[in-house]
Design an enzyme around this catalytic site. Structure first.
Site, mmCIF file in Angstrom:
data_model
loop_
_atom_site.group_PDB
_atom_site.id
_atom_site.type_symbol
_atom_site.label_atom_id
_atom_site.label_comp_id
_atom_site.label_asym_id
_atom_site.label_seq_id
_atom_site.Cartn_x
_atom_site.Cartn_y
_atom_site.Cartn_z
ATOM 1 N N GLY A 193 0.830 -1.208 0.000
ATOM 2 C CA GLY A 193 0.000 0.000 0.000
ATOM 3 C C GLY A 193 0.861 1.253 0.000
ATOM 4 N N TYR B 45 -16.899 2.830 5.977
ATOM 5 C CA TYR B 45 -15.433 2.820 6.117
ATOM 6 C C TYR B 45 -15.029 3.499 7.429
ATOM 7 C CZ TYR B 45 -10.653 4.555 5.483
ATOM 8 O OH TYR B 45 -9.322 4.880 5.669
ATOM 9 N N LYS C 177 -13.241 1.800 10.747
ATOM 10 C CA LYS C 177 -11.957 2.278 11.280
ATOM 11 C C LYS C 177 -12.104 2.675 12.748
ATOM 12 C CE LYS C 177 -8.576 2.863 9.276
ATOM 13 N NZ LYS C 177 -7.420 1.940 9.041
ATOM 14 N N TRP D 77 -6.442 12.118 3.659
ATOM 15 C CA TRP D 77 -6.215 12.429 2.242
ATOM 16 C C TRP D 77 -4.817 11.982 1.781
ATOM 17 C CZ3 TRP D 77 -8.633 17.850 0.790
ATOM 18 C CH2 TRP D 77 -9.916 17.923 1.328
HETATM 19 N N1 LIG Z 1 -5.775 6.592 1.584
HETATM 20 C C1 LIG Z 1 -6.263 7.597 2.316
HETATM 21 O O1 LIG Z 1 -6.650 8.652 1.799
HETATM 22 C C2 LIG Z 1 -6.301 7.491 3.822
HETATM 23 C C3 LIG Z 1 -6.832 8.556 4.539
HETATM 24 C C4 LIG Z 1 -6.849 8.467 5.934
HETATM 25 C C5 LIG Z 1 -6.346 7.346 6.569
HETATM 26 N N2 LIG Z 1 -5.851 6.311 5.827
HETATM 27 C C6 LIG Z 1 -5.363 5.134 6.535
HETATM 28 O O2 LIG Z 1 -3.962 5.046 6.337
HETATM 29 C C7 LIG Z 1 -3.561 3.680 6.321
HETATM 30 C C8 LIG Z 1 -2.743 3.381 5.082
HETATM 31 O O3 LIG Z 1 -3.574 3.622 3.951
HETATM 32 P P1 LIG Z 1 -3.008 3.616 2.462
HETATM 33 O O4 LIG Z 1 -3.458 4.865 1.827
HETATM 34 O O5 LIG Z 1 -1.564 3.244 2.451
HETATM 35 O O6 LIG Z 1 -3.895 2.417 1.888
HETATM 36 P P2 LIG Z 1 -3.722 1.573 0.542
HETATM 37 O O7 LIG Z 1 -2.732 2.232 -0.352
HETATM 38 O O8 LIG Z 1 -5.096 1.279 0.065
HETATM 39 O O9 LIG Z 1 -3.052 0.224 1.071
HETATM 40 C C9 LIG Z 1 -3.760 -0.673 1.852
HETATM 41 C C10 LIG Z 1 -3.019 -1.969 1.873
HETATM 42 O O10 LIG Z 1 -3.832 -2.918 2.598
HETATM 43 C C11 LIG Z 1 -3.780 -4.129 1.900
HETATM 44 N N3 LIG Z 1 -4.951 -4.950 2.155
HETATM 45 C C12 LIG Z 1 -6.263 -4.659 1.969
HETATM 46 N N4 LIG Z 1 -7.031 -5.741 2.261
HETATM 47 C C13 LIG Z 1 -6.165 -6.719 2.639
HETATM 48 C C14 LIG Z 1 -6.334 -8.061 3.051
HETATM 49 N N5 LIG Z 1 -7.545 -8.640 3.141
HETATM 50 N N6 LIG Z 1 -5.224 -8.778 3.381
HETATM 51 C C15 LIG Z 1 -3.986 -8.236 3.294
HETATM 52 N N7 LIG Z 1 -3.769 -6.983 2.895
HETATM 53 C C16 LIG Z 1 -4.844 -6.222 2.567
HETATM 54 C C17 LIG Z 1 -3.723 -3.753 0.441
HETATM 55 O O11 LIG Z 1 -3.251 -4.858 -0.268
HETATM 56 P P3 LIG Z 1 -3.266 -4.913 -1.866
HETATM 57 O O12 LIG Z 1 -2.118 -4.029 -2.273
HETATM 58 O O13 LIG Z 1 -3.041 -6.353 -2.163
HETATM 59 O O14 LIG Z 1 -4.599 -4.405 -2.276
HETATM 60 C C18 LIG Z 1 -2.762 -2.584 0.489
HETATM 61 O O15 LIG Z 1 -1.419 -3.035 0.429
HETATM 62 C C19 LIG Z 1 -4.857 2.857 6.431
HETATM 63 O O16 LIG Z 1 -5.063 2.511 7.778
HETATM 64 C C20 LIG Z 1 -5.939 3.835 6.008
HETATM 65 O O17 LIG Z 1 -7.187 3.522 6.587
HETATM 66 C C21 LIG Z 1 -5.800 6.370 4.471
#
Ligand SMILES: NC(=O)c1ccc[n+]([C@@H]2O[C@H](COP(=O)([O-])OP(=O)(O)OC[C@H]3O[C@@H](n4cnc5c(N)ncnc54)[C@H](OP(=O)(O)O)[C@@H]3O)[C@@H](O)[C@H]2O)c1
Length: 296
Positions: A10, A124, A128, A149
């Site tokens: 991710g 979502y 969380k 974001w």
């Molecule tokens: N993105 C945002 O805007 C945002 C905003 C606020 C907070 N956050 C939080 O920040 C953190 C990091 O987010 P990010 O943006 O890095 O998210 P991301 O890019 O969507 O990455 C999420 C990762 O989780 C993995 N994943 C999802 N389902 C899975 C499963 N069943 N088993 C194993 N792995 C799984 C995905 O694997 P695959 O690569 O195989 O899909 C991916 O590697 C998260 O806790 C998110 O809630 C994100």
């Protein structure tokens, strides 16, 4: 120290694999090696690995799809963190976890503090918030970083989508009434490593317990999605792309861009606690965006 990073492919997980490498041996199995939707397999795998630090960067992040995949969103965002927290407590390990501005309802205009009551508007955000609560109940040695974001040079995010659409379309209508801080995945990963280095430092001394708990961790400043899009467009022009070859941007209210999952209007998170406790502040969102686009 053995460090388990979940979600290593991710946005944040990928950066963490690099920034945490100076603290110990990083193990980052992908989805095939560690399926976060299978709690008992997950429990057995983490027990066998015996990490001293677990950094949970895996999450179900498809905000709109979560409205129709509630069970999967809860399995990954609530149940898996509960299992990680239970195993961390069993092993005496530390759990670092990430959460989101979407745990709040976005009322008002003031930045939300860590103590503000959660009131998510969508599945979502609710999943969380449930994950946060499960961690607090199961493992004292935890750090929960709420961010917002998130973007980076890889993965699915607003920056990459905008860069593509700006080049493909004549006009883009972008929401201008949701306000938050675009946050670079690398900034999150760097701050995580700096904080863990402080906590693990022998200089801290056994008599000073680590300040476990929940922290807001976002880039400084705030803008709307429209403001973020404008900055991305300006950066492309500064890099030599012709303004007239890029889409025009038009600001619209959220009411003109209906999505399956409602979003909070106010996503501002107060970062004062992070500065007070760890002496850290992420750079302004415009500075981070510039660095991310530099490719450095
Ligand atoms: N993105 C945002 O805007 C945002 C905003 C606020 C907070 N956050 C939080 O920040 C953190 C990091 O987010 P990010 O943006 O890095 O998210 P991301 O890019 O969507 O990455 C999420 C990762 O989780 C993995 N994943 C999802 N389902 C899975 C499963 N069943 N088993 C194993 N792995 C799984 C995905 O694997 P695959 O690569 O195989 O899909 C991916 O590697 C998260 O806790 C998110 O809630 C994100």
């Amino acid at each position: 120290m053995r460090i388990l990073v979940t979600g290593g492919n991710g946005q944040v997980g990928w950066e963490l694999q690099r920034t945490l490498a100076c603290l110990g041996e990083v193990v980052a199995p992908g989805r095939a090696g560690l399926d976060m939707s299978q709690p008992e397999t997950l429990r057995a795998a983490v027990r066998a690995l015996r990490p001293r630090l677990i950094v949970n960067a895996a999450a179900y992040t498809a905000v709109d799809r979560a409205e129709s995949e509630r069970d999967l969103a809860y399995a990954v965002n609530a149940e898996a963190p509960r299992v990680l927290a239970e195993v961390a407590a069993e092993l005496g390990a530390t759990l670092v976890h990430y959460s989101t501005d979407y745990v709040f309802d976005g009322a008002g205009e003031a930045p939300f503090t860590e103590e503000a009551p959660v009131n998510p508007l969508n599945v979502y955000g609710a999943s969380k918030a449930a994950g946060e609560a499960a961690i607090r109940a199961a493992c004292d040695r935890h750090l929960i970083f709420r961010t917002s974001w998130v973007y980076g040079r890889r993965g699915a995010n607003f920056l990459l989508t905008m860069q593509r659409l700006l080049r493909e379309r004549p006009e883009l209508k972008i929401v201008d009434d949701q306000i938050g801080a675009p946050t670079w995945a690398r900034s999150i990963a760097e701050a995580t490593a700096l904080i863990m280095a402080q906590i693990e430092s022998p200089a801290r001394g056994a008599d000073r317990p680590a300040p476990w708990g929940t922290y807001h961790l976002t880039q400084q400043g705030a803008t709307s999605w429209f403001g973020f899009a404008e900055a991305i467009r300006a950066a492309l022009i500064a890099q030599g792309e012709a303004a007239n070859a890029l889409a025009r941007l038009t600001a619209i209210p959220s009411s003109e861009y209906p999505t399956p999952a409602p979003r909070p209007l106010n996503s501002r998170l107060a970062n004062a606690k992070l500065a007070r406790v760890f002496g850290l502040q992420l750079p302004d969102w415009r500075v981070a965006l510039g660095q991310a686009l530099d490719g450095s």
